[in-house]
Write an enzyme that holds these catalytic residues in place. Structure first.
Site, PDB file in Angstrom:
ATOM      1  N   ASP A  70      54.835  57.582   8.700  1.00  0.00           N
ATOM      2  CA  ASP A  70      54.840  56.190   9.118  1.00  0.00           C
ATOM      3  C   ASP A  70      55.798  55.456   8.178  1.00  0.00           C
ATOM      4  O   ASP A  70      56.126  55.949   7.094  1.00  0.00           O
ATOM      5  CB  ASP A  70      53.429  55.605   9.023  1.00  0.00           C
ATOM      6  CG  ASP A  70      53.374  54.149   9.458  1.00  0.00           C
ATOM      7  OD1 ASP A  70      54.014  53.800  10.462  1.00  0.00           O
ATOM      8  OD2 ASP A  70      52.713  53.364   8.767  1.00  0.00           O
ATOM      9  N   ASP A  86      56.187  51.414   7.570  1.00  0.00           N
ATOM     10  CA  ASP A  86      55.693  50.245   6.849  1.00  0.00           C
ATOM     11  C   ASP A  86      54.417  50.574   6.089  1.00  0.00           C
ATOM     12  O   ASP A  86      53.418  50.974   6.677  1.00  0.00           O
ATOM     13  CB  ASP A  86      55.421  49.096   7.832  1.00  0.00           C
ATOM     14  CG  ASP A  86      56.646  48.765   8.676  1.00  0.00           C
ATOM     15  OD1 ASP A  86      57.694  48.478   8.086  1.00  0.00           O
ATOM     16  OD2 ASP A  86      56.547  48.807   9.918  1.00  0.00           O
TER      17      ASP A  86
END
Length: 253
Positions: free
Chosen positions: A14, A16
């Site tokens: 992922d 952020d």
């Protein structure tokens, strides 16, 4: 060196909150957007809804596509809105996010940069799987594009009609595009919804990254990541490289 089984050949990150310190920017943009909308609003019960909080961000928005986050949060506040309102809130949030990014730039986490170097040196394939539609610009601004062979972002999710996290679809696509199955891939996530997606996809390892705590201090978010199916929870990716990461109690083995 990487804290992963030898059978793992691909790492699915992922963006952020795992690689870059942009989760805080998302939370700021959502807070401003929602609280402006909630000011003077009345919910379906005739009451004034409570403001948006960091706990709401983690529970309803973090890791999810914008529209899913909006519907989830407003539903929790007993607010019924039409599609036009959802689209307007999504556009407002994105404009705020980009304005902050333009003003402040993007900072990658030092531990993430070190881990990416180590992963690349070890021959692991690296992909980014993010619900954000700004994945490309964020990677470029952070100087991380050179590491990434495949990017599955919010634009790809919409184009392909994939279900957003906590469904495993985006991670499964990332693994497929990297030429492996879930048994050969590790997922790295800071959001409960993302960890749940990795667990639902039966990935070999699901690393929960808890950026809400200090280097050693456990947090409620760490417990939530473990509860969602993380096989290991860390506050820094350095813990994987130094062998100091522990499997949470009750984690899948």
């Amino acid at each position: 060196m990487l804290g992963l089984d030898d059978s793992i050949t691909v790492a699915l990150f992922d963006l952020d909150g795992v690689l870059t310190d942009t989760a805080s920017v998302h939370m700021t943009a959502w807070t401003e957007t929602f609280n402006e909308f909630l000011a003077g609003a009345v919910d379906d019960n005739g009451d004034a809804p409570a403001p948006f909080t960091p706990a709401d961000y983690l529970a309803h928005v973090d890791g999810r596509p914008r529209e899913d986050g909006i519907n989830g949060f407003l539903g929790a506040r007993h607010l019924t809105v039409d599609r036009e309102t959802v689209d307007r809130l999504a556009a407002d949030k994105n404009a705020r996010f980009l304005a902050i990014l333009d003003r402040d730039g993007v900072t990658p986490y030092p531990d993430a940069v070190a881990y990416l170097h180590a992963a690349r040196d070890a021959g692991l394939g690296i992909a980014v799987v993010t619900s954000s539609r700004n994945g490309g610009p964020v990677l470029e601004a952070a100087g991380l594009s050179e590491f990434v062979a495949v990017r599955v972002d919010g634009n790809v999710i919409v184009e392909r009609g994939l279900a957003g996290k906590p469904a495993p679809d985006s991670f499964l696509l990332g693994a497929e595009l990297m030429g492996v199955g879930p048994a050969q891939a590790a997922v790295f996530e800071d959001a409960v919804s993302g960890v749940a997606a990795g667990a639902a996809g039966d990935f070999a390892t699901v690393v929960g990254v808890d950026r809400t705590a200090g280097e050693t201090q456990p947090s409620a978010h760490a417990a939530a990541l473990a509860g969602a199916g993380a096989t290991v929870v860390v506050t820094s990716l350095d813990q994987l490289r130094t062998g100091t990461a522990d499997s949470p109690e009750g984690a899948p083995q």
